[in-house]
Write a protein that holds these residues in place. Structure first.
Motif, PDB file in Angstrom:
ATOM      1  N   ALA A  31       0.898  -1.157   0.000  1.00  0.00           N
ATOM      2  CA  ALA A  31       0.000   0.000   0.000  1.00  0.00           C
ATOM      3  C   ALA A  31       0.930   1.199   0.000  1.00  0.00           C
ATOM      4  O   ALA A  31       2.017   1.131   0.568  1.00  0.00           O
ATOM      5  N   SER A  32       0.515   2.305  -0.618  1.00  0.00           N
ATOM      6  CA  SER A  32       1.495   3.388  -0.729  1.00  0.00           C
ATOM      7  C   SER A  32       0.864   4.763  -0.910  1.00  0.00           C
ATOM      8  O   SER A  32      -0.228   4.892  -1.468  1.00  0.00           O
ATOM      9  N   THR A  33       1.594   5.770  -0.423  1.00  0.00           N
ATOM     10  CA  THR A  33       1.259   7.149  -0.782  1.00  0.00           C
ATOM     11  C   THR A  33       2.048   7.538  -2.048  1.00  0.00           C
ATOM     12  O   THR A  33       2.077   8.695  -2.421  1.00  0.00           O
ATOM     13  N   GLY A  34       2.722   6.586  -2.652  1.00  0.00           N
ATOM     14  CA  GLY A  34       3.323   6.805  -3.965  1.00  0.00           C
ATOM     15  C   GLY A  34       4.768   6.362  -4.113  1.00  0.00           C
ATOM     16  O   GLY A  34       5.126   5.683  -5.073  1.00  0.00           O
ATOM     17  N   ASN A  35       5.612   6.735  -3.167  1.00  0.00           N
ATOM     18  CA  ASN A  35       7.028   6.426  -3.341  1.00  0.00           C
ATOM     19  C   ASN A  35       7.355   4.950  -3.134  1.00  0.00           C
ATOM     20  O   ASN A  35       8.179   4.382  -3.862  1.00  0.00           O
ATOM     21  N   THR A  36       6.722   4.337  -2.154  1.00  0.00           N
ATOM     22  CA  THR A  36       6.971   2.910  -1.945  1.00  0.00           C
ATOM     23  C   THR A  36       6.565   2.136  -3.196  1.00  0.00           C
ATOM     24  O   THR A  36       7.276   1.223  -3.636  1.00  0.00           O
ATOM     25  N   SER A  37       5.431   2.528  -3.781  1.00  0.00           N
ATOM     26  CA  SER A  37       4.963   1.784  -4.960  1.00  0.00           C
ATOM     27  C   SER A  37       5.926   1.974  -6.133  1.00  0.00           C
ATOM     28  O   SER A  37       6.197   1.024  -6.874  1.00  0.00           O
ATOM     29  N   ASP A  83      -8.356   5.857   2.327  1.00  0.00           N
ATOM     30  CA  ASP A  83      -7.071   6.528   2.517  1.00  0.00           C
ATOM     31  C   ASP A  83      -5.931   5.499   2.607  1.00  0.00           C
ATOM     32  O   ASP A  83      -6.161   4.289   2.495  1.00  0.00           O
ATOM     33  N   TYR A  84      -4.697   6.005   2.826  1.00  0.00           N
ATOM     34  CA  TYR A  84      -3.544   5.102   2.896  1.00  0.00           C
ATOM     35  C   TYR A  84      -3.733   4.037   3.972  1.00  0.00           C
ATOM     36  O   TYR A  84      -3.453   2.853   3.742  1.00  0.00           O
ATOM     37  N   ASP A  85      -4.224   4.466   5.133  1.00  0.00           N
ATOM     38  CA  ASP A  85      -4.377   3.518   6.234  1.00  0.00           C
ATOM     39  C   ASP A  85      -5.358   2.400   5.845  1.00  0.00           C
ATOM     40  O   ASP A  85      -5.148   1.235   6.175  1.00  0.00           O
ATOM     41  N   VAL A 136      14.108  14.155  10.497  1.00  0.00           N
ATOM     42  CA  VAL A 136      13.474  13.242   9.539  1.00  0.00           C
ATOM     43  C   VAL A 136      11.968  13.525   9.464  1.00  0.00           C
ATOM     44  O   VAL A 136      11.343  13.773  10.500  1.00  0.00           O
ATOM     45  N   PRO A 137      11.369  13.444   8.280  1.00  0.00           N
ATOM     46  CA  PRO A 137       9.905  13.535   8.214  1.00  0.00           C
ATOM     47  C   PRO A 137       9.276  12.261   8.788  1.00  0.00           C
ATOM     48  O   PRO A 137       9.871  11.191   8.700  1.00  0.00           O
ATOM     49  N   GLY A 138       8.064  12.394   9.318  1.00  0.00           N
ATOM     50  CA  GLY A 138       7.389  11.220   9.876  1.00  0.00           C
ATOM     51  C   GLY A 138       6.063  10.965   9.191  1.00  0.00           C
ATOM     52  O   GLY A 138       5.182  11.824   9.177  1.00  0.00           O
ATOM     53  N   GLY A 139       5.920   9.781   8.593  1.00  0.00           N
ATOM     54  CA  GLY A 139       4.653   9.358   8.004  1.00  0.00           C
ATOM     55  C   GLY A 139       4.242   8.063   8.679  1.00  0.00           C
ATOM     56  O   GLY A 139       3.685   8.055   9.775  1.00  0.00           O
ATOM     57  N   ASN A 140       4.588   6.950   8.034  1.00  0.00           N
ATOM     58  CA  ASN A 140       4.324   5.647   8.653  1.00  0.00           C
ATOM     59  C   ASN A 140       5.387   5.322   9.707  1.00  0.00           C
ATOM     60  O   ASN A 140       5.313   4.317  10.380  1.00  0.00           O
ATOM     61  N   LEU A 141       6.413   6.143   9.774  1.00  0.00           N
ATOM     62  CA  LEU A 141       7.456   6.145  10.809  1.00  0.00           C
ATOM     63  C   LEU A 141       8.465   5.003  10.680  1.00  0.00           C
ATOM     64  O   LEU A 141       9.189   4.689  11.628  1.00  0.00           O
ATOM     65  N   GLY A 142       8.542   4.421   9.490  1.00  0.00           N
ATOM     66  CA  GLY A 142       9.557   3.401   9.239  1.00  0.00           C
ATOM     67  C   GLY A 142      10.947   4.007   9.123  1.00  0.00           C
ATOM     68  O   GLY A 142      11.927   3.462   9.635  1.00  0.00           O
ATOM     69  N   ASN A 143      11.028   5.161   8.472  1.00  0.00           N
ATOM     70  CA  ASN A 143      12.338   5.728   8.185  1.00  0.00           C
ATOM     71  C   ASN A 143      13.058   6.189   9.457  1.00  0.00           C
ATOM     72  O   ASN A 143      14.240   5.885   9.661  1.00  0.00           O
ATOM     73  N   CYS A 145      13.083  19.368  -3.560  1.00  0.00           N
ATOM     74  CA  CYS A 145      12.667  18.159  -2.840  1.00  0.00           C
ATOM     75  C   CYS A 145      11.155  18.134  -2.854  1.00  0.00           C
ATOM     76  O   CYS A 145      10.518  19.109  -3.239  1.00  0.00           O
ATOM     77  N   GLU A 146      10.579  17.012  -2.442  1.00  0.00           N
ATOM     78  CA  GLU A 146       9.114  17.022  -2.402  1.00  0.00           C
ATOM     79  C   GLU A 146       8.628  17.593  -1.073  1.00  0.00           C
ATOM     80  O   GLU A 146       9.400  17.686  -0.116  1.00  0.00           O
ATOM     81  N   PRO A 147       7.347  17.996  -1.028  1.00  0.00           N
ATOM     82  CA  PRO A 147       6.866  18.694   0.173  1.00  0.00           C
ATOM     83  C   PRO A 147       7.132  17.933   1.472  1.00  0.00           C
ATOM     84  O   PRO A 147       7.521  18.555   2.480  1.00  0.00           O
TER      85      PRO A 147
HETATM   86  N1  F0G Z   1       8.975  11.379   2.771  1.00  0.00           N
HETATM   87  C1  F0G Z   1       8.538  10.803   1.633  1.00  0.00           C
HETATM   88  C2  F0G Z   1       8.909  11.447   0.355  1.00  0.00           C
HETATM   89  C3  F0G Z   1       7.756   9.626   1.686  1.00  0.00           C
HETATM   90  O1  F0G Z   1       7.354   9.066   0.567  1.00  0.00           O
HETATM   91  C4  F0G Z   1       7.408   9.086   2.945  1.00  0.00           C
HETATM   92  C5  F0G Z   1       6.590   7.881   3.044  1.00  0.00           C
HETATM   93  C6  F0G Z   1       7.900   9.725   4.094  1.00  0.00           C
HETATM   94  C7  F0G Z   1       8.669  10.860   3.969  1.00  0.00           C
HETATM   95  C8  F0G Z   1       7.620   9.209   5.448  1.00  0.00           C
HETATM   96  O2  F0G Z   1       8.412   8.100   5.729  1.00  0.00           O
HETATM   97  O3  F0G Z   1       6.586   6.516   6.284  1.00  0.00           O
HETATM   98  O4  F0G Z   1       8.956   5.990   6.807  1.00  0.00           O
HETATM   99  O5  F0G Z   1       7.751   7.763   8.070  1.00  0.00           O
HETATM  100  N2  F0G Z   1       5.999   7.357   2.063  1.00  0.00           N
HETATM  101  C9  F0G Z   1       5.312   6.064   2.116  1.00  0.00           C
HETATM  102  C10 F0G Z   1       4.927   5.600   0.729  1.00  0.00           C
HETATM  103  C11 F0G Z   1       4.314   5.889   3.150  1.00  0.00           C
HETATM  104  O6  F0G Z   1       3.971   4.827   0.575  1.00  0.00           O
HETATM  105  O7  F0G Z   1       5.607   5.967  -0.220  1.00  0.00           O
HETATM  106  P1  F0G Z   1       7.911   7.022   6.807  1.00  0.00           P
END
Ligand code: F0G
Length: 450
Positions: free
Chosen positions: A152-158, A202-204, A254-261, A363-365
């Motif tokens: 599942a993805s917000t785009g980059n993982t896919s 949504d992503y979730d 670091v940016p936080g989304g799914n918080l893997g990074n 960079c992306e937003p």
């Molecule tokens: N920055 C970018 C450009 C991302 O694509 C994502 C996550 C994050 C930050 C957040 O990283 O999830 O590890 O905390 N993108 C995921 C995706 C969820 O599906 O591409 P994270």
């Protein structure tokens, strides 16, 4: 160091299982929490049996001059610290990693902090940091004999998954939230041959659905709940440490989304520290968008002990995530290192992105939240002028060109979002101007723009 001996340890209850025994959704059968990879052999080594830090550092640097694919990868050149495969012949690589670390002189001057750098993970083969994790987990998928992989993805993982699957000769399935991902990313998944499903959730919701799907069919799940993803994503920590000659910076943001990074970078620095390759850890701070800030709320409410999912809204679509899977791991990374977790507004993200652009670093937003977050940390007085800061830029500017164009045209933000920031925004906007095809007319546009 070379023994391919790893196991999975549950982050919640501590149960240990063999890598091949993991359930398809990578959740612990006993408590439902996530696993992380551990290497029991490392802890058992004492005295002369410990890895020789000097020899490893020399070897990793030396590999950058090699013509072997494995050595040319910024992930696999550190393979002594990710022995997750039985056979390194199974590695699927696009020569990811080895991304640049740029000094940001104008930002540094504006904030009065000399040493601000951007580690640009958008300079990876598919344009985001996901490639470092994907090479690791896709190699495991290949070694374990899977024909299909999915995320599942917000785009980059896919985008990353589709590319690495194509390289490996595997089929890939992508679930994305309809209308909520940037075109650049969607186009990549299509081009690399994924089966792409746009869902009215949504992503979730996409991730929840995929978790059910992988229990019904032999499809390998490649979201960051897969602990092998994080093994690859820990390697930028090694690159950062190496770039500073193994004297780590004071702050990594670091940016936080799914918080893997953030979880993965925390693990990377912790392992370097435990193995004696670095003397201390940097403070790791996680920045979220104000409308997608479940971890910030968790810190405010319970110091990161519990997390309430939120309905997420932000134009930084990559981090539009309300129920982050790896929140416990990220909490540990922040707390172990003495970092912070805070959020930034839509206007602050847009301004920070334009400022990075003005340094020549698109960079992306979602990546720009790091600079917006640094400004807030600086305003709170927790980043001292003499300290060294690394912003992790996670995605390439061309991933979401619409966002950039809307900002410069003045159509991105609503009036109520920009209150108090109008002058700043105006000074950064560079809209294209329609001009008569005559030298005098073109030269006239330069007036007042020195
Ligand atoms: N920055 C970018 C450009 C991302 O694509 C994502 C996550 C994050 C930050 C957040 O990283 O999830 O590890 O905390 N993108 C995921 C995706 C969820 O599906 O591409 P994270």
């Amino acid at each position: 160091m070379n023994d391919n001996l790893h196991q999975l340890r549950c982050f919640g209850c501590g149960a240990r299982i063999d890598g091949a025994e993991a359930q398809p959704d990578f959740r612990c059968a006993l408590c439902g929490d996530l696993f992380e990879v551990e290497y029991p052999g490392w802890g058992q080594r004492r005295g002369n049996d410990r890895p020789n830090p000097g020899a490893l550092k020399w070897l990793w640097r030396e590999r950058r001059c090699s013509s072997e694919a494995l050595d040319q990868s910024g992930v696999w050149r550190f393979r002594e610290l990710l022995p997750i495969l039985q056979n390194f012949g199974n590695v699927v690589t696009l020569r990811e990693g080895n991304t640049p670390l740029y000094h940001l002189p104008r930002t540094a001057k504006a904030l009065g902090i000399d040493q601000i750098f951007a580690k640009h993970q958008g300079m990876n083969p598919t344009g985001s940091f996901k490639d470092t994790g994907m090479t690791a987990a896709m190699s495991v998928a290949r070694e374990r004999g899977f024909q299909w992989v999915a995320c599942a993805s917000t785009g980059n993982t896919s985008a990353a998954m589709a590319a690495y699957a194509a390289r490996a000769g595997l089929r890939s399935l992508v679930l994305i939230p309809e209308g909520k991902i940037a075109w650049g990313k969607l186009s990549q998944a299509m081009d690399y041959g994924a089966v792409t499903c746009q869902l009215p959730v949504d992503y979730d919701g996409c991730l929840r659905l995929l978790t059910e799907i992988v229990k019904k069919a032999p499809i390998y799940l490649l979201n960051s709940v897969n602990p092998y993803r994080l093994e690859g994503q820990k390697t930028p920590a090694f690159e950062i440490a190496e770039a500073f000659d193994w004297n780590v910076p004071d702050h990594v943001i670091v940016p936080g989304g799914n918080l893997g990074n953030s979880s993965a970078l925390g693990k990377g620095f912790r392992e370097l520290h435990e193995l004696g390759l670095i003397a201390r850890m940097p403070r790791i701070s996680v920045i979220q968008a104000e409308g997608a800030n479940p971890l910030v709320r968790s810190f405010a409410a319970s110091q990161g002990a519990t997390l309430e999912p939120v309905e997420a809204h932000t134009r930084a679509t990559a981090i539009r995530i309300g129920n982050p899977a790896s929140w416990r791991k990220a909490t540990r990374a922040i707390q172990d290192t003495g970092g912070w977790c805070l959020d930034v507004t839509e206007a602050e993200i847009a301004v920070a992105k334009a400022e990075l652009g003005a340094e020549g670093l698109g960079c992306e937003p979602a990546s720009a939240v790091t600079l917006a977050g640094l400004k807030k940390l600086h305003a709170r007085g927790v980043v001292a002028p003499g300290e060294t800061v690394v912003l992790v830029l996670t995605g390439h500017t061309l991933k979401d060109a619409d966002y950039t164009i809307d900002f410069h045209r003045g159509t991105l933000l609503k009036e109520e979002e920009t209150v108090g920031m109008e002058a700043k925004i105006d000074s950064l906007r560079r809209n294209a101007v329609a001009v008569e095809a005559a030298p005098a007319a073109v030269l006239a546009t330069l007036k007042g723009r020195a």
